[in-house]
Design a protein around this motif. Structure first.
Motif, mmCIF file in Angstrom:
data_model
loop_
_atom_site.group_PDB
_atom_site.id
_atom_site.type_symbol
_atom_site.label_atom_id
_atom_site.label_comp_id
_atom_site.label_asym_id
_atom_site.label_seq_id
_atom_site.Cartn_x
_atom_site.Cartn_y
_atom_site.Cartn_z
ATOM 1 N N UNK A 258 48.718 -53.573 -5.026
ATOM 2 C CA UNK A 258 49.649 -54.001 -6.077
ATOM 3 C C UNK A 258 49.268 -55.378 -6.627
ATOM 4 N N UNK A 259 48.720 -56.237 -5.778
ATOM 5 C CA UNK A 259 48.343 -57.592 -6.205
ATOM 6 C C UNK A 259 47.176 -57.587 -7.182
ATOM 7 N N UNK A 260 46.391 -56.554 -7.162
ATOM 8 C CA UNK A 260 45.236 -56.456 -8.058
ATOM 9 C C UNK A 260 45.601 -55.881 -9.427
ATOM 10 N N UNK A 264 51.417 -55.516 -13.286
ATOM 11 C CA UNK A 264 52.575 -56.042 -12.558
ATOM 12 C C UNK A 264 52.783 -57.505 -12.953
ATOM 13 N N UNK A 265 53.925 -57.815 -13.538
ATOM 14 C CA UNK A 265 54.217 -59.216 -13.863
ATOM 15 C C UNK A 265 54.457 -60.025 -12.592
ATOM 16 N N UNK A 266 55.012 -59.359 -11.563
ATOM 17 C CA UNK A 266 55.348 -60.038 -10.311
ATOM 18 C C UNK A 266 55.016 -59.146 -9.133
ATOM 19 N N UNK A 267 54.533 -59.761 -8.049
ATOM 20 C CA UNK A 267 54.283 -59.047 -6.795
ATOM 21 C C UNK A 267 54.737 -59.944 -5.647
ATOM 22 N N UNK A 413 53.011 -63.792 -0.859
ATOM 23 C CA UNK A 413 52.929 -64.027 -2.298
ATOM 24 C C UNK A 413 51.453 -64.141 -2.694
ATOM 25 N N UNK A 414 50.944 -63.218 -3.510
ATOM 26 C CA UNK A 414 49.527 -63.246 -3.871
ATOM 27 C C UNK A 414 49.248 -64.263 -4.981
#
Length: 516
Positions: A258-260, A264-267, A413-414
């Motif tokens: 998901x971090x990649x 996604x505005x936020x992860x 938090x990425x």
């Protein structure tokens, strides 16, 4: 009148009880009494004062006019220090208890205090999409100012009271950092008063060495007097998807995946045990489903981390629409989950409905009133640490946190870390995906001993080419510190700008091995 008599009688009984038990015993073992009856009301008064002040400045448009005058006053103070023979190091005159860092800075008592009264938004440039602010502007203040105009900043670090100056001189992160990087990476220019009293502006194209050296320097290269920060268009809501994940390997795989994703505005991830987590992804939107709106920032709402935990306990996914400003400050009311150790019943519905509007107490006031007994208790039996490690080392890092600390929840938090000059950059020559692992609370590890355990953690973080946030207690030796951080540009500039007689080295300012 009878209600006033009841309140008066209650307060009298409380004071008699405090006298019987002893003030220190109450502060240590029943701290919630002092926090609820004194610090929470006092925190409200603080907020009212600063809100009225910000409103008056906005109405009178006085901030830009007075800024130049205030900067000249800072320059005059530096010139006076030089005339006195430059006998002591300089530091900002802001009291140590006003900072959000839990560290107690004893240097304030021995250094020359330079008063810096700079706490206003100076200019919003919609064409350049840049906001120019003074260093003591807080995140709560800035989002309240920009959101009605349709703007926000790309990285809005969590707590309301975090200041621009602290986030630049230290660092800051948010669940949008996998796109934008750390707070420093959203800044386009700084203005500083240097050790010789001169005013200098720096950016990636103007005095670039200074621009890249300022972040993480903790005020040891000069006094920050203004910063320019990128703005992005604001949207009204954040559409949040909650997904419980079990098994450490699956948690790490899902979080990395998901971090990649730039869509996604936020992860964000919250780990509730070694093998249980909720992974949250969010996108900005102006079109919510009305039935799924959750105004999580309202004072009577459950604390966010407790709300998230419901999805884990129910073992179900979920989607909500949270107002953007509520989302940006979603962990503020519970100070992540630190407030549960101070007010154990703070998330009780009765308490939230009756007193939630006064939460949270100011961190600065908690520091001011903690006393030596509580400070030592926290130092030995409590951790507040953020370790920044490469995403590829996430699984190994969580296992290390579990063995050495065993503190939950853990915040994940990425963030993207570009290969810029300065104290913090990836080991290779390319931008790399990192993750902030935040541990806040009382360690449950049986072998936990503050100094030994944290030195073990610091050693591990160095071994994976990670970094420790400098707001927290740091136990490294000078050699270990400069093994973790790249001091080449920093030391070069301290030599060139004659900082060695004006400001302490960053290690001497923040590390416990240097301060004790």
């Amino acid at each position: 009148m009878s209600a006033l008599w009841s309140v008066g009688a209650g307060l009298l009984l409380l004071l008699l009880w405090v006298r019987h038990r002893g003030l220190e015993a109450v502060l240590v073992h029943h701290r919630w009494v002092f926090v609820c009856f004194f610090l929470m009301p006092l925190s409200i008064l603080f907020d009212i004062y600063y809100q009225l002040r910000a409103w008056a400045v906005w109405r009178l448009h006085s901030a830009p006019r007075q800024h130049a005058q205030r900067v000249r006053h800072i320059q005059q103070q530096v010139q006076e220090w030089k005339k006195e023979g430059s006998k002591r190091y300089m530091c900002t005159g802001r009291p140590g208890w006003l900072t959000v860092s839990l560290r107690v800075g004893k240097y304030k008592k021995t250094h020359k205090n330079i008063m810096i009264n700079l706490m206003d938004v100076l200019e919003v440039d919609s064409e350049r999409q840049v906001v120019r602010v003074e260093p003591l502007v807080s995140m709560g203040q800035l989002t309240a100012y920009l959101n009605p105009m349709g703007w926000t900043i790309p990285v809005v670090p969590e707590l309301d009271d975090l200041t621009v100056g602290g986030l630049i001189m230290g660092t800051g992160i948010e669940s949008s950092s996998h796109i934008y990087g750390l707070f420093q990476h959203t800044c386009v220019a700084y203005e500083l008063v240097l050790a010789d009293g001169s005013l200098v502006r720096c950016s990636p194209t103007e005095n670039s060495d200074l621009f890249y050296a300022v972040p993480w320097s903790c005020g040891t290269l000069g006094f920050l007097v203004a910063a320019e920060i990128k703005m992005i268009p604001a949207k009204k809501y954040v559409k949040i998807h909650y997904e419980p994940v079990r098994g450490l390997q699956k948690i790490c795989e899902k979080f990395t995946e998901e971090s990649k994703k730039k869509e996604n505005s936020f992860v964000e991830g919250l780990m509730y045990s070694l093998d249980e987590a909720v992974i949250m992804t969010g996108v900005l939107t102006d079109e919510p489903e009305q039935s799924k709106i959750n105004r999580i920032g309202n004072y009577y709402k459950p604390w966010f981390f407790k709300h998230v935990e419901k999805y884990l306990k129910a073992d179900r996914t979920g989607v909500e629409y949270i107002p953007s400003r509520h989302y940006y400050h979603r962990h503020t009311r519970s100070i992540f989950w630190e407030l549960q150790d101070i007010i154990p019943f703070g998330n009780n519905p009765v308490f939230r409905y009756l007193f939630g509007w006064m939460v949270p107490p100011k961190i600065s006031l908690l520091k001011l009133t903690q006393g030596e007994a509580i400070r030592k208790l926290y130092e030995q039996h409590h951790v507040v640490q953020d370790m920044l490690v490469p995403m590829k080392s996430l699984e190994k890092s969580i296992q290390t946190f579990h063995v050495d600390l065993n503190v939950y929840p853990i915040w994940l938090c990425p963030f993207i870390l570009p290969n810029n000059p300065g104290m913090v950059h990836p080991k290779g020559n390319e931008t790399e995906l990192y993750v902030d692992i935040g541990a806040y609370g009382e360690p449950k590890s049986k072998q936990f001993e503050a100094r030994a355990s944290m030195r073990q953690m610091e050693k591990f973080v160095r071994s994976v080419h990670g970094f420790q946030m400098l707001y927290a207690d740091c136990y490294m030796t000078r050699e270990e510190f400069w093994d973790m951080f790249d001091g080449s540009l920093y030391h070069k500039l301290r030599e060139e700008m004659n900082c060695k007689d004006a400001f302490p080295e960053v290690y001497d300012k923040i590390c416990k091995a240097a301060r004790h």
